[in-house]
Design an enzyme around this catalytic site. Structure first.
Site, mmCIF file in Angstrom:
data_model
loop_
_atom_site.group_PDB
_atom_site.id
_atom_site.type_symbol
_atom_site.label_atom_id
_atom_site.label_comp_id
_atom_site.label_asym_id
_atom_site.label_seq_id
_atom_site.Cartn_x
_atom_site.Cartn_y
_atom_site.Cartn_z
ATOM 1 N N ASP A 162 -5.859 4.036 0.098
ATOM 2 C CA ASP A 162 -6.623 3.374 1.168
ATOM 3 C C ASP A 162 -6.589 4.135 2.501
ATOM 4 O OD1 ASP A 162 -4.002 2.719 1.488
ATOM 5 O OD2 ASP A 162 -4.324 0.581 1.763
ATOM 6 N N ARG A 164 -0.246 13.586 4.998
ATOM 7 C CA ARG A 164 -0.745 12.440 5.754
ATOM 8 C C ARG A 164 -0.963 12.936 7.179
ATOM 9 N NH1 ARG A 164 3.279 9.409 2.423
ATOM 10 N NH2 ARG A 164 2.031 8.090 1.047
ATOM 11 N N HIS A 221 10.827 8.768 -6.516
ATOM 12 C CA HIS A 221 9.634 9.621 -6.610
ATOM 13 C C HIS A 221 9.408 10.260 -7.969
ATOM 14 C CE1 HIS A 221 9.848 8.984 -2.324
ATOM 15 N NE2 HIS A 221 8.608 9.407 -2.250
ATOM 16 N N ARG A 252 5.101 -0.730 -2.684
ATOM 17 C CA ARG A 252 5.485 -1.239 -1.366
ATOM 18 C C ARG A 252 4.849 -2.607 -1.117
ATOM 19 N NH1 ARG A 252 4.605 3.571 2.412
ATOM 20 N NH2 ARG A 252 2.676 3.390 1.236
ATOM 21 N N ASP A 257 -3.433 -0.210 -6.207
ATOM 22 C CA ASP A 257 -3.684 -1.253 -5.199
ATOM 23 C C ASP A 257 -5.046 -1.112 -4.525
ATOM 24 O OD1 ASP A 257 -3.042 1.095 -3.932
ATOM 25 O OD2 ASP A 257 -1.696 0.211 -2.470
ATOM 26 N N ASP A 307 0.079 3.187 -7.333
ATOM 27 C CA ASP A 307 0.298 1.760 -7.068
ATOM 28 C C ASP A 307 -0.766 0.827 -7.644
ATOM 29 O OD1 ASP A 307 2.571 2.436 -5.729
ATOM 30 O OD2 ASP A 307 1.721 2.236 -3.731
ATOM 31 N N GLY A 345 -0.179 9.923 -0.797
ATOM 32 C CA GLY A 345 0.805 10.144 -1.869
ATOM 33 C C GLY A 345 0.141 10.759 -3.097
ATOM 34 N N THR A 357 -3.719 6.876 -6.765
ATOM 35 C CA THR A 357 -2.415 6.376 -6.293
ATOM 36 C C THR A 357 -1.744 5.667 -7.465
ATOM 37 O OG1 THR A 357 -1.311 4.636 -5.005
ATOM 38 C CG2 THR A 357 -3.674 4.405 -5.254
HETATM 39 O O1 F6P Z 1 2.028 6.486 -3.701
HETATM 40 C C1 F6P Z 1 2.315 5.206 -3.207
HETATM 41 C C2 F6P Z 1 3.763 5.068 -3.023
HETATM 42 O O2 F6P Z 1 4.291 5.483 -4.217
HETATM 43 C C3 F6P Z 1 4.372 3.729 -2.662
HETATM 44 O O3 F6P Z 1 4.621 2.852 -3.727
HETATM 45 C C4 F6P Z 1 5.643 4.139 -1.963
HETATM 46 O O4 F6P Z 1 6.120 3.143 -1.125
HETATM 47 C C5 F6P Z 1 5.186 5.326 -1.204
HETATM 48 O O5 F6P Z 1 4.207 5.931 -2.003
HETATM 49 C C6 F6P Z 1 6.226 6.306 -0.819
HETATM 50 O O6 F6P Z 1 5.567 7.424 -0.340
HETATM 51 P P1 F6P Z 1 6.158 8.608 0.532
HETATM 52 O O7 F6P Z 1 7.533 8.875 0.103
HETATM 53 O O8 F6P Z 1 5.235 9.737 0.267
HETATM 54 O O9 F6P Z 1 6.082 8.149 1.944
#
Ligand code: F6P
Length: 328
Positions: free
Chosen positions: A107, A76, A258, A176, A134, A132, A15, A130
């Site tokens: 991660d 990804r 987003h 998440r 995390d 998050d 992300g 990121t």
């Molecule tokens: O970047 C992390 C994050 O923002 C999470 O909090 C969220 O669940 C996820 O990305 C959503 O990512 P994507 O829409 O790219 O799958």
């Protein structure tokens, strides 16, 4: 490991997060400072396996420190999880003469980098990017600060309409698996309750708290919900629950989504990205590999990628208490 690193590849993966461009700029400029070559690798591990590389010099990264997203694009990749995929990437790096990598991401990105490092002995350094926050080994990941500011701005705006109509708003924020964005922005935005993945505050408590605040004279309320909140109901189900179990509440839902990942990075994220890029290049040139750079007690520190991946960040319980007291 090569005797001396002469060419570093940098990529972003997973992300996107505000500050990634500032980190790319920093890696490229640090390479230029040390008179070594730098290549940008497009679309994360996908571009790594395809050899989608572009040489980058100090001037090629002008005008990007203030830009959200990532000029190198992000993706990804499933294929990089296979041995064949990683072999392809190794061959492309050898063909291009790249002898070390800086991986900017979360991660998933670090897991790929670590496996690659272990399989081929290829020097890698991670930069945590990121929203998050995390990742263990840094108090702040790139993009976290900016995302929080974006969320607080959104809460402030929603509060205007909530109070004009005497409404209760559930606002969903990203996270998440972790509640860092929710917890901080909930306090900063004056939320009534904050629901996070780490703690199950329970529906009864939510209802009690909303009843209490109405009795105390509040005419509108905001509840911040992290997307992975532990109550186990999504934000629309929460609205339905309140509609069914509480009288007189006019409830609305707002999912910020987003938009939290975009926008110009804050001053904090720009400085952090600049520091992290320099530290990553410095560390590779000192012969270190398999680490992530991070901010600990305001100093740049290295954490083994393995620890960064396996560890779980903890929420600050003091913040939960403060939030509780503030909603009195
Ligand atoms: O970047 C992390 C994050 O923002 C999470 O909090 C969220 O669940 C996820 O990305 C959503 O990512 P994507 O829409 O790219 O799958």
């Amino acid at each position: 490991m090569p005797e001396k690193i002469k060419k570093i590849g940098v990529f972003t993966s997973g992300g996107d997060a505000p500050g990634m461009n500032a980190a790319i700029r920093s890696v490229v400029r640090a390479c230029a400072y040390y008179n070594i070559e730098c290549v940008g690798i497009y679309r994360g591990y996908e571009g790594l396996m395809e050899g989608d590389f572009k040489p980058m010099d100090a001037r090629s990264v002008r005008g990007i420190i203030n830009k959200g997203g990532t000029i190198l694009k992000s993706a990804r990749s499933k294929e990089f999880r296979t041995k064949e995929g990683r072999q392809k990437a190794f061959e492309k790096l050898n063909e291009a003469g790249v002898d070390a990598l800086v991986a900017i991401g979360g991660d998933g990105t670090f897991t790929g980098a670590l496996v690659f490092n272990e399989e081929y002995g290829f020097p890698v350094m991670g930069i945590p990017g990121t929203i998050d926050n995390d990742i263990v080994g840094t108090s702040h990941t790139l993009g976290f600060d900016t995302a929080q500011n974006t969320v607080v701005e959104a809460i402030d705006k929603i509060r205007d309409t909530a109070s004009s109509h005497n409404r209760l708003f559930f606002i969903e924020v990203m996270g998440r698996d972790v509640g860092h964005i929710a917890l901080n922005t909930g306090i900063a935005g004056g939320a009534e309750e904050i629901l996070i993945p780490e703690e199950d505050l329970g529906l009864d408590r939510l209802v009690d708290s909303l009843n209490k605040s109405r009795k105390s004279g509040k005419s509108s309320s905001i509840v911040i919900v992290a997307e992975g909140d532990k109550i186990g109901k999504n934000i629309f189900e929460l609205k339905d629950y309140v509609d069914e179990n509480m009288e007189g509440y006019d409830v609305r839902v707002s999912v910020l989504g987003h938009m939290q990942r975009g926008g110009s990075p804050s001053c904090f994220d720009r400085v952090l990205a600049s520091r992290m890029g320099v530290k990553a290049v410095d560390s590779l040139l000192e012969g270190k590999s398999g680490y992530m750079v991070g901010l600990i007690n305001n100093a740049m520190e290295l954490t083994p990628l393995d620890n960064a991946i396996k560890g779980k960040t903890k929420i600050n319980l003091e913040l939960l208490r403060v939030s509780d007291i503030m909603s009195t």
